[in-house]
Design an enzyme around this catalytic site. Structure first.
Site, PDB file in Angstrom:
ATOM      1  N   TYR A  56      38.226  22.599  46.214  1.00 54.06           N
ATOM      2  CA  TYR A  56      37.562  23.749  46.845  1.00 54.06           C
ATOM      3  C   TYR A  56      36.964  23.263  48.166  1.00 54.06           C
ATOM      4  O   TYR A  56      35.945  22.574  48.178  1.00 54.06           O
ATOM      5  CB  TYR A  56      36.437  24.300  45.970  1.00 54.06           C
ATOM      6  CG  TYR A  56      36.855  24.938  44.669  1.00 54.06           C
ATOM      7  CD1 TYR A  56      38.182  25.258  44.404  1.00 54.06           C
ATOM      8  CD2 TYR A  56      35.913  25.243  43.699  1.00 54.06           C
ATOM      9  CE1 TYR A  56      38.551  25.852  43.204  1.00 54.06           C
ATOM     10  CE2 TYR A  56      36.274  25.846  42.502  1.00 54.06           C
ATOM     11  CZ  TYR A  56      37.589  26.143  42.259  1.00 54.06           C
ATOM     12  OH  TYR A  56      37.947  26.735  41.072  1.00 54.06           O
ATOM     13  N   LEU A 206      35.307  39.739  37.446  1.00 53.34           N
ATOM     14  CA  LEU A 206      35.307  40.923  38.316  1.00 53.34           C
ATOM     15  C   LEU A 206      36.620  41.021  39.084  1.00 53.34           C
ATOM     16  O   LEU A 206      36.714  41.741  40.082  1.00 53.34           O
ATOM     17  CB  LEU A 206      34.117  40.889  39.282  1.00 53.34           C
ATOM     18  CG  LEU A 206      32.732  40.904  38.619  1.00 53.34           C
ATOM     19  CD1 LEU A 206      31.633  40.815  39.655  1.00 53.34           C
ATOM     20  CD2 LEU A 206      32.559  42.159  37.769  1.00 53.34           C
ATOM     21  N   ARG A 208      38.134  38.981  41.133  1.00 50.41           N
ATOM     22  CA  ARG A 208      37.952  38.601  42.543  1.00 50.41           C
ATOM     23  C   ARG A 208      37.300  39.705  43.379  1.00 50.41           C
ATOM     24  O   ARG A 208      37.610  39.897  44.535  1.00 50.41           O
ATOM     25  CB  ARG A 208      39.280  38.180  43.164  1.00 50.41           C
ATOM     26  CG  ARG A 208      39.853  36.945  42.487  1.00 50.41           C
ATOM     27  CD  ARG A 208      41.315  36.686  42.821  1.00 50.41           C
ATOM     28  NE  ARG A 208      41.792  35.572  42.047  1.00 50.41           N
ATOM     29  CZ  ARG A 208      42.117  35.637  40.758  1.00 50.41           C
ATOM     30  NH1 ARG A 208      42.023  36.790  40.115  1.00 50.41           N
ATOM     31  NH2 ARG A 208      42.519  34.573  40.110  1.00 50.41           N
ATOM     32  N   GLY A 209      36.414  40.429  42.727  1.00 48.34           N
ATOM     33  CA  GLY A 209      35.688  41.492  43.435  1.00 48.34           C
ATOM     34  C   GLY A 209      36.308  42.871  43.287  1.00 48.34           C
ATOM     35  O   GLY A 209      35.679  43.876  43.596  1.00 48.34           O
ATOM     36  N   SER A 212      34.301  45.017  41.010  1.00 51.24           N
ATOM     37  CA  SER A 212      32.856  44.802  41.173  1.00 51.24           C
ATOM     38  C   SER A 212      32.126  46.097  41.486  1.00 51.24           C
ATOM     39  O   SER A 212      30.897  46.160  41.387  1.00 51.24           O
ATOM     40  CB  SER A 212      32.596  43.807  42.313  1.00 51.24           C
ATOM     41  OG  SER A 212      33.005  44.376  43.555  1.00 51.24           O
TER      42      SER A 212
END
Length: 334
Positions: A56, A206, A208-209, A212
């Site tokens: 990352y 979620l 990746r949003g 959300s």
């Protein structure tokens, strides 16, 4: 903070973990100061599980976590690290390496970057098709014996691989995508984990949003989500329509869309720890509000009605990625 234990042999951790990936990679620029403030807010709220990967930001995320943990009691935090993914200077993916020699080399870099003597949970990011899982797990087991690793985890592997790995050394948890719209693990992988006493750390809770409640069509195409089938064209329209149905249930319960989506994952079993990928304190506060949400049987029925299994339009990764993921293979393909 409520706690859960990862599998039969894993550590006790906070009921929600903080996934730190987005603070360094994949979701566009992140604010370093806000990232560290978010980690601090999570720790202060009783979150003990921090999830990262050595790839990352190619070390950036580990160094960020090290900075955030300065002056804190290391033994009060569980750090989970994925390794094995290879990238070039342009940050493109160029393969996997989970040979025993690579395991030990990657771990050495990780220990230095995190400024710690041990990693709580160490796991290959994916199954390396060139290396038997027994060799990879065996090498991590050597590091457990030597005191550099406390527990062994896996990520995105299927039932047959879980069995092979667990025959070598106890596996604390499987990290895998699980959400209202990504329920593939329920058929074979989750029952196998439960049989073997392996916990689940669920990422992508979620999506990746996407679910959300904050995602809009205007945000499409700005980061790595642009290549995700679920964020493209008519798929995105269909999926955002699902979110609005989800919002109806969330409004009736009196919580946000994100909170109901996280709470659904947490309600699927005491052996499941949802990871939330908050990059900002306001999103973290919303996610932590999930801890006060208890979904009734009627709530769960209502959620299943508005978002039935298989309701999402598009795959969770592009087909080319899924083809290489062990977790996507059925028993007949092993």
């Amino acid at each position: 903070m409520k706690t859960r234990t990862l599998g039969k042999t894993g550590p006790q951790v906070s009921m929600l973990g903080l996934g730190c990936m987005g603070m360094s990679d994949f979701y566009g620029p992140a604010d370093r100061g806000e990232s560290i403030a978010t980690i601090h807010a999570a720790l202060d709220a009783g979150v003990t599980l921090l999830d990262t990967g050595d790839f990352y930001g190619m070390g950036h995320n580990e160094m960020l976590i090290a900075e955030a943990l300065q002056g804190r009691n290391r033994d009060q935090v569980e750090i989970s690290v994925k390794f094995g993914a290879l990238r070039d200077p342009a940050m493109s993916w160029i393969g996997l390496d989970t040979r025993p020699e690579a395991v030990k080399t990657f771990l050495t870099y990780t220990l230095r970057r995190l400024g710690t003597d041990y990693i709580d949970i160490y796991r290959p990011a994916r199954l390396d098709p060139a290396v038997p899982i027994e060799e990879t797990v065996g090498a991590i087991a050597d590091m457990v014996k030597a005191g550099y690793v406390r527990h062994i985890g896996l990520s995105e592997v299927g039932a047959a691989t879980l069995r092979r790995a667990a025959a070598v050394h106890p596996i604390a948890d499987l990290q895998i995508e699980y959400s209202l719209i990504s329920r593939g693990i329920e058929d074979e992988i989750l029952p196998t984990c439960r049989e073997l006493g392996i916990g689940i750390t669920a990422y992508g809770v979620l999506s990746r949003g996407l679910i959300s409640g904050h995602w809009t069509k205007e945000r499409a195409g700005q980061d790595f989500r642009a290549m995700s089938p679920r964020f493209q064209g008519e798929n995105l329209d269909a999926n955002l329509a699902l979110v609005e149905r989800l919002r109806g249930v969330a409004d009736r319960i009196g919580v946000s869309v994100a909170q109901v989506a996280i709470a659904w994952v947490a309600a699927q079993g005491e052996d499941i720890v949802p990871l939330v990928g908050a990059r900002r304190r306001d999103r973290l506060v919303e996610s932590l509000g999930t801890l006060d949400v208890t979904l009734s049987a009627d709530d769960l029925t209502a959620l299943s009605a508005v978002v039935p299994k298989g309701a999402a339009a598009g795959g969770r990764y592009p087909e080319a990625h899924l083809a290489h993921m062990d977790s996507e293979k059925t028993a007949s393909q092993h």
